[in-house]
Design an enzyme around this catalytic site. Structure first.
Site, mmCIF file in Angstrom:
data_model
loop_
_atom_site.group_PDB
_atom_site.id
_atom_site.type_symbol
_atom_site.label_atom_id
_atom_site.label_comp_id
_atom_site.label_asym_id
_atom_site.label_seq_id
_atom_site.Cartn_x
_atom_site.Cartn_y
_atom_site.Cartn_z
ATOM 1 C CB ALA A 16 -34.473 -97.065 99.056
ATOM 2 C CB ALA A 17 -32.978 -92.668 95.436
ATOM 3 N NE ARG A 22 -47.893 -95.404 89.936
ATOM 4 C CZ ARG A 22 -47.733 -96.653 89.481
ATOM 5 N NH1 ARG A 22 -48.765 -97.474 89.396
ATOM 6 N NH2 ARG A 22 -46.532 -97.076 89.133
ATOM 7 C CE LYS A 29 -42.140 -97.193 95.989
ATOM 8 N NZ LYS A 29 -42.280 -97.513 94.550
ATOM 9 C CB THR A 88 -31.677 -98.411 87.968
ATOM 10 O OG1 THR A 88 -31.645 -98.622 86.543
ATOM 11 C CG2 THR A 88 -33.121 -98.465 88.433
ATOM 12 C CD GLU A 165 -35.830 -100.864 81.516
ATOM 13 O OE1 GLU A 165 -36.820 -100.561 82.204
ATOM 14 O OE2 GLU A 165 -35.136 -101.867 81.766
HETATM 15 C C1 UD1 Z 1 -36.585 -101.077 86.608
HETATM 16 C C2 UD1 Z 1 -35.743 -101.782 85.543
HETATM 17 C C3 UD1 Z 1 -36.637 -102.737 84.764
HETATM 18 C C4 UD1 Z 1 -37.296 -103.724 85.711
HETATM 19 C C5 UD1 Z 1 -38.043 -102.973 86.811
HETATM 20 C C6 UD1 Z 1 -38.562 -103.941 87.851
HETATM 21 C C7 UD1 Z 1 -34.025 -100.220 84.852
HETATM 22 C C8 UD1 Z 1 -33.615 -99.234 83.822
HETATM 23 N N1 UD1 Z 1 -35.191 -100.801 84.657
HETATM 24 O O1 UD1 Z 1 -37.613 -100.361 85.967
HETATM 25 O O2 UD1 Z 1 -35.881 -103.444 83.792
HETATM 26 O O3 UD1 Z 1 -38.191 -104.566 84.997
HETATM 27 O O4 UD1 Z 1 -37.162 -102.058 87.459
HETATM 28 O O5 UD1 Z 1 -39.380 -103.232 88.754
HETATM 29 O O6 UD1 Z 1 -33.278 -100.498 85.767
HETATM 30 N N2 UD1 Z 1 -34.333 -95.850 91.840
HETATM 31 C C9 UD1 Z 1 -33.413 -95.047 92.448
HETATM 32 N N3 UD1 Z 1 -32.919 -93.981 91.762
HETATM 33 C C10 UD1 Z 1 -33.277 -93.707 90.483
HETATM 34 C C11 UD1 Z 1 -34.226 -94.534 89.871
HETATM 35 C C12 UD1 Z 1 -34.736 -95.615 90.570
HETATM 36 O O7 UD1 Z 1 -33.048 -95.261 93.604
HETATM 37 O O8 UD1 Z 1 -32.770 -92.732 89.929
HETATM 38 C C13 UD1 Z 1 -34.881 -96.996 92.592
HETATM 39 C C14 UD1 Z 1 -36.359 -96.872 92.860
HETATM 40 O O9 UD1 Z 1 -36.602 -96.283 94.120
HETATM 41 C C15 UD1 Z 1 -36.818 -98.326 92.850
HETATM 42 C C16 UD1 Z 1 -35.837 -98.987 91.890
HETATM 43 O O10 UD1 Z 1 -34.718 -98.142 91.807
HETATM 44 O O11 UD1 Z 1 -36.696 -98.945 94.098
HETATM 45 C C17 UD1 Z 1 -36.440 -99.203 90.511
HETATM 46 O O12 UD1 Z 1 -36.891 -97.983 90.001
HETATM 47 P P1 UD1 Z 1 -38.179 -97.895 89.094
HETATM 48 O O13 UD1 Z 1 -38.297 -96.529 88.586
HETATM 49 O O14 UD1 Z 1 -39.320 -98.522 89.788
HETATM 50 O O15 UD1 Z 1 -37.741 -98.914 87.950
HETATM 51 P P2 UD1 Z 1 -38.139 -98.898 86.443
HETATM 52 O O16 UD1 Z 1 -37.309 -97.896 85.738
HETATM 53 O O17 UD1 Z 1 -39.570 -98.897 86.318
#
Ligand code: UD1
Ligand code: CA
Length: 487
Positions: A16-17, A22, A29, A88, A165
């Site tokens: 949840a970071a 948007r 969020k 992630t 991805e």
């Molecule tokens: C990620 C997945 C993707 C999946 C999608 C589903 C990866 C690389 N990709 O995509 O395969 O289809 O989720 O929604 O894992 N977050 C952190 N710290 C970070 C980055 C993200 O806490 O440094 C958290 C975000 O707050 C969010 C979640 O991880 O709750 C997913 O992050 P988001 O950027 O939405 O995922 P995508 O990279 O789009």
């Protein structure tokens, strides 16, 4: 829902970071709400319902707000701060580092912005993961439009080989409609060494958690996907339109649930029920009803139309019509409204009535007592069987302090009374119409305060001669008590 078939060794990591750019909001969020719960709370409730022992939440963006909400929900949740959002995989690394010792057993990774994901789905994922003996089990789903998601790449015999991805995917891979929800179960030992060796050699320059799938395959470890039919549960929220869409779907699920429990909901589309509400069988909800917070409705009661109750406890066989209420208690067999306003601390005894255009705050109204019309009851205790006349005001505020007033059992107060607090009316006492009660009334007494009526003859003709009123009075003169001279 919270049946727990899982052995204890499950650690959950809730990511949840991320930023919620948007949402265009001063509020983080994951703190936006649907069905009366923030998205992060939905995630934490699901995780704990799946029998998870230790939960680590990874916070970063808006972390003061998010962290405070997590602590308020459950102070036992470990919080890991991800200073820079490097993906992630990095987030999971930060989560693991925050634990006193490396986790054992299974780790469940989930997101703070996927509010429809249920405890049951997480339990099923864990059961499948364990039963299959896999090292990694991804929660996947078949979607119509996979754009933006990581794709589940399978080999010729259908075994999962990698997650790609969207931004890194080839044309052939982009055609794949099976997507990574982001939620997965993984053996802790493997996870610990796999995230330690992640590299950011991808189009986004991030550490991808999803790369652990390819690593497991290279090491010859069993990996697979648990395909979820119910795609809604994998949907995340990035903007207000998605928040509304998932909010409506969750409400649809909640109204369906309560109907299956024996509640009549005349119009589910205009009935909104929060997650924490409890409704007994044989309750009827009329159109335009919102039951919010920790509201509880007893069997046989009818609520609505057009009623909003937040944290209101309603007994059995009550009727609440066109009412707005919060933090109030309505006993069995009570009737409320139409057009009642219940404020915090309003308590209505069994069989009591709060009628039309009545506002009640921080007051108890006894069993069978009635406040039927056009009144304000603030900081008062009204005894059993008492009847309060139309248009009564409890003047509880002297401009500096609030004071309480008491009306005795079976007292009958008349229309248009003002009770200037603190004042008390004894058991069985009466008051006269228009009385302003400033001093205590003994039991059984009649209190009158208005002076005798005085008629000032000819006042309108003298003071308002050229008005329609004066003309009407002249036209009425033959009937007047004052005879014109000479007649
Ligand atoms: C990620 C997945 C993707 C999946 C999608 C589903 C990866 C690389 N990709 O995509 O395969 O289809 O989720 O929604 O894992 N977050 C952190 N710290 C970070 C980055 C993200 O806490 O440094 C958290 C975000 O707050 C969010 C979640 O991880 O709750 C997913 O992050 P988001 O950027 O939405 O995922 P995508 O990279 O789009
Ligand atoms: Ca996302």
């Amino acid at each position: 829902m919270s049946s727990n078939p899982n052995p204890p060794l499950v650690t959950a990591i809730v990511l949840a970071a991320g930023a919620g750019t948007r949402m265009k909001s001063a509020r983080a969020k994951v703190l936006h709400e649907i069905a009366g719960r923030s998205m992060i709370e939905h995630a934490l409730v699901a995780v704990s319902g799946a029998g998870v022992r230790t939960t680590v939440a990874v916070v970063g963006h808006d972390r003061e707000q998010v962290s405070a909400a997590i602590t308020a929900h459950d102070p036992a949740i470990v919080q890991a701060v991800q200073e820079e959002r490097n993906g992630t995989g990095h987030a999971v690394r930060v989560a693991l580092e925050s634990l006193a010792e490396p986790p054992r057993g299974t780790v469940l990774v989930t997101y703070g912005d996927v509010p429809l994901l249920s405890a049951q789905t997480l339990s099923e994922l864990l059961v499948d993961h364990r039963a299959s003996g896999r090292t990694v089990t991804i929660l996947s789903a078949e979607v119509d439009n996979p754009t933006g998601y990581g794709r589940i790449v399978r080999d010729a015999v259908g075994s999962v080989t990698a997650i790609r991805e969207h931004k890194d995917a080839s044309e052939e891979e982009r055609v794949i409609c099976e997507i990574n929800s982001g939620i997965l179960a993984v053996e802790a030992e493997f996870l610990t060494h796999a995230v330690a060796s992640l590299e950011a050699n991808n189009s986004q320059g991030e550490l991808y958690l999803t790369d652990i799938v390819g690593k497991a395959v290279l090491e010859g470890r069993p990996v697979g996907a648990h395909v979820l039919e119910d795609v809604w549960q994998t949907e995340g929220v990035n903007d207000r339109a998605q928040l509304a869409r998932l909010g409506r779907e969750l409400n649809h699920r909640l109204t369906q649930h309560w109907m299956s429990e024996g509640v009549t909901i005349v119009d589910p589309a205009t009935t909104w029920i929060d997650s924490a509400v409890t409704i007994a069988p044989d309750v009827t909800l009329l159109p335009g009803t919102q039951l919010l917070g920790a509201t509880v409705i007893g069997s046989g009661s009818t609520i609505g139309p057009d009623t909003t109750l937040r944290n209101v406890e309603v007994g059995r066989d009550a009727t609440v019509v066109r009412t707005h209420g919060s933090d109030a208690v309505l006993g069995d067999g009570t009737t409320v409204g139409p057009y009642a306003y219940l404020r915090p601390g309003a308590v209505l005894g069994t069989g009591g009535k709060i009628g039309t255009f009545v506002e009640v705050k921080n007051s108890t109204i006894g069993e069978g007592a009635k406040v039927p019309h056009l009144s304000y009851v603030g900081d008062a205790d009204i005894g059993d069987g008492a009847n309060i006349g139309a248009g009564t005001i409890f003047a509880n505020y002297d401009g500096v302090n609030k004071h309480r007033s008491t009306i005795g059992r079976h007292a009958k107060t008349s229309s248009n009374n003002t009770f200037v607090a603190p004042v008390s009316v004894g058991d069985g006492a009466f008051t006269g119409a228009g009385a302003t009660i400033r001093e205590d009334v003994p039991a059984g007494a009649l209190a009158v305060s208005a002076g005798g009526q005085r008629n000032i003859e000819g006042w309108v003709e003298a003071k308002r001669p050229d008005t329609p009123s004066a003309q009407a009075a002249r036209d009425a003169e033959p009937k007047s008590t004052v005879e014109a001279p000479g007649e």
